[in-house]
Design a protein around this motif. Structure first.
Motif, PDB file in Angstrom:
ATOM      1  N   MET A   1      60.512  69.966  84.803  1.00 39.60           N
ATOM      2  CA  MET A   1      59.914  71.232  85.178  1.00 39.60           C
ATOM      3  C   MET A   1      58.467  70.996  85.572  1.00 39.60           C
ATOM      4  O   MET A   1      57.772  70.244  84.902  1.00 39.60           O
ATOM      5  CB  MET A   1      59.950  72.223  84.021  1.00 39.60           C
ATOM      6  CG  MET A   1      61.280  72.774  83.702  1.00 39.60           C
ATOM      7  SD  MET A   1      61.120  74.018  82.414  1.00 39.60           S
ATOM      8  CE  MET A   1      62.812  74.085  81.972  1.00 39.60           C
ATOM      9  N   PHE A   5      54.738  75.799  85.994  1.00 43.48           N
ATOM     10  CA  PHE A   5      55.737  76.733  85.494  1.00 43.48           C
ATOM     11  C   PHE A   5      55.638  76.861  83.979  1.00 43.48           C
ATOM     12  O   PHE A   5      55.640  77.963  83.433  1.00 43.48           O
ATOM     13  CB  PHE A   5      57.146  76.279  85.898  1.00 43.48           C
ATOM     14  CG  PHE A   5      58.238  77.074  85.242  1.00 43.48           C
ATOM     15  CD1 PHE A   5      58.550  78.344  85.702  1.00 43.48           C
ATOM     16  CD2 PHE A   5      58.946  76.557  84.165  1.00 43.48           C
ATOM     17  CE1 PHE A   5      59.552  79.083  85.092  1.00 43.48           C
ATOM     18  CE2 PHE A   5      59.942  77.288  83.557  1.00 43.48           C
ATOM     19  CZ  PHE A   5      60.252  78.556  84.019  1.00 43.48           C
ATOM     20  N   LEU A   6      55.554  75.719  83.291  1.00 40.03           N
ATOM     21  CA  LEU A   6      55.450  75.746  81.836  1.00 40.03           C
ATOM     22  C   LEU A   6      54.167  76.423  81.377  1.00 40.03           C
ATOM     23  O   LEU A   6      54.175  77.200  80.425  1.00 40.03           O
ATOM     24  CB  LEU A   6      55.529  74.331  81.278  1.00 40.03           C
ATOM     25  CG  LEU A   6      56.898  73.666  81.394  1.00 40.03           C
ATOM     26  CD1 LEU A   6      56.813  72.219  80.942  1.00 40.03           C
ATOM     27  CD2 LEU A   6      57.934  74.419  80.599  1.00 40.03           C
ATOM     28  N   ASP A   8      52.544  78.737  82.923  1.00 37.56           N
ATOM     29  CA  ASP A   8      52.718  80.180  83.157  1.00 37.56           C
ATOM     30  C   ASP A   8      53.576  80.805  82.061  1.00 37.56           C
ATOM     31  O   ASP A   8      53.246  81.858  81.525  1.00 37.56           O
ATOM     32  CB  ASP A   8      53.338  80.416  84.525  1.00 37.56           C
ATOM     33  CG  ASP A   8      53.520  81.890  84.812  1.00 37.56           C
ATOM     34  OD1 ASP A   8      52.511  82.624  84.776  1.00 37.56           O
ATOM     35  OD2 ASP A   8      54.672  82.310  85.055  1.00 37.56           O
ATOM     36  N   GLN A   9      54.684  80.150  81.724  1.00 41.52           N
ATOM     37  CA  GLN A   9      55.581  80.694  80.703  1.00 41.52           C
ATOM     38  C   GLN A   9      54.901  80.768  79.342  1.00 41.52           C
ATOM     39  O   GLN A   9      54.978  81.786  78.667  1.00 41.52           O
ATOM     40  CB  GLN A   9      56.860  79.842  80.610  1.00 41.52           C
ATOM     41  CG  GLN A   9      57.723  79.931  81.828  1.00 41.52           C
ATOM     42  CD  GLN A   9      58.183  81.354  82.108  1.00 41.52           C
ATOM     43  OE1 GLN A   9      58.760  81.998  81.251  1.00 41.52           O
ATOM     44  NE2 GLN A   9      57.932  81.823  83.302  1.00 41.52           N
ATOM     45  N   PHE A  10      54.258  79.685  78.931  1.00 42.91           N
ATOM     46  CA  PHE A  10      53.594  79.696  77.637  1.00 42.91           C
ATOM     47  C   PHE A  10      52.386  80.624  77.640  1.00 42.91           C
ATOM     48  O   PHE A  10      52.074  81.245  76.625  1.00 42.91           O
ATOM     49  CB  PHE A  10      53.213  78.281  77.196  1.00 42.91           C
ATOM     50  CG  PHE A  10      54.371  77.542  76.610  1.00 42.91           C
ATOM     51  CD1 PHE A  10      54.798  77.800  75.322  1.00 42.91           C
ATOM     52  CD2 PHE A  10      55.060  76.607  77.359  1.00 42.91           C
ATOM     53  CE1 PHE A  10      55.883  77.140  74.783  1.00 42.91           C
ATOM     54  CE2 PHE A  10      56.142  75.929  76.832  1.00 42.91           C
ATOM     55  CZ  PHE A  10      56.560  76.199  75.539  1.00 42.91           C
ATOM     56  N   THR A  12      52.217  83.454  79.166  1.00 47.19           N
ATOM     57  CA  THR A  12      52.776  84.791  78.972  1.00 47.19           C
ATOM     58  C   THR A  12      53.227  84.991  77.534  1.00 47.19           C
ATOM     59  O   THR A  12      52.985  86.037  76.936  1.00 47.19           O
ATOM     60  CB  THR A  12      53.972  85.009  79.926  1.00 47.19           C
ATOM     61  OG1 THR A  12      53.513  84.874  81.264  1.00 47.19           O
ATOM     62  CG2 THR A  12      54.582  86.370  79.747  1.00 47.19           C
ATOM     63  N   LEU A  13      53.862  83.989  76.961  1.00 44.61           N
ATOM     64  CA  LEU A  13      54.361  84.114  75.594  1.00 44.61           C
ATOM     65  C   LEU A  13      53.238  84.207  74.565  1.00 44.61           C
ATOM     66  O   LEU A  13      53.377  84.857  73.540  1.00 44.61           O
ATOM     67  CB  LEU A  13      55.253  82.920  75.248  1.00 44.61           C
ATOM     68  CG  LEU A  13      56.606  82.885  75.933  1.00 44.61           C
ATOM     69  CD1 LEU A  13      57.292  81.547  75.670  1.00 44.61           C
ATOM     70  CD2 LEU A  13      57.483  84.028  75.477  1.00 44.61           C
ATOM     71  N   ASP A  15      49.928  85.161  75.071  1.00 43.33           N
ATOM     72  CA  ASP A  15      48.727  85.899  75.481  1.00 43.33           C
ATOM     73  C   ASP A  15      48.360  87.062  74.566  1.00 43.33           C
ATOM     74  O   ASP A  15      47.403  87.771  74.813  1.00 43.33           O
ATOM     75  CB  ASP A  15      48.853  86.392  76.921  1.00 43.33           C
ATOM     76  CG  ASP A  15      49.913  87.462  77.094  1.00 43.33           C
ATOM     77  OD1 ASP A  15      50.571  87.844  76.105  1.00 43.33           O
ATOM     78  OD2 ASP A  15      50.086  87.927  78.236  1.00 43.33           O
ATOM     79  N   ASN A  18      52.686  89.848  72.286  1.00 44.02           N
ATOM     80  CA  ASN A  18      53.768  89.812  71.298  1.00 44.02           C
ATOM     81  C   ASN A  18      53.248  89.759  69.862  1.00 44.02           C
ATOM     82  O   ASN A  18      54.008  89.492  68.944  1.00 44.02           O
ATOM     83  CB  ASN A  18      54.657  88.589  71.550  1.00 44.02           C
ATOM     84  CG  ASN A  18      55.318  88.652  72.897  1.00 44.02           C
ATOM     85  OD1 ASN A  18      55.885  89.667  73.263  1.00 44.02           O
ATOM     86  ND2 ASN A  18      55.242  87.571  73.648  1.00 44.02           N
TER      87      ASN A  18
END
Length: 50
Positions: A1, A5-6, A8-10, A12-13, A15, A18
């Protein structure tokens, strides 16, 4: 990957969106949420890793 991309994903998770606590665990399970440490101690005492 791709690293972007990673990241961006982390991003979002992790930030903060949650981070809020809700009453869902209590509502669904009928008990309050516990920590991983509490879980591990309870399961070790019950012989889960013997």
């Amino acid at each position: 990957m791709p690293a972007a991309f990673l990241a961006d994903q982390f991003g979002t998770l992790l930030d903060g969106r949650n981070a809020s606590v809700s009453g869902d665990v209590r509502r669904v399970l009928g008990r309050g949420a516990g920590t991983f440490g509490e879980f591990a101690e309870r399961e070790a005492a019950a012989g889960a890793w013997k």
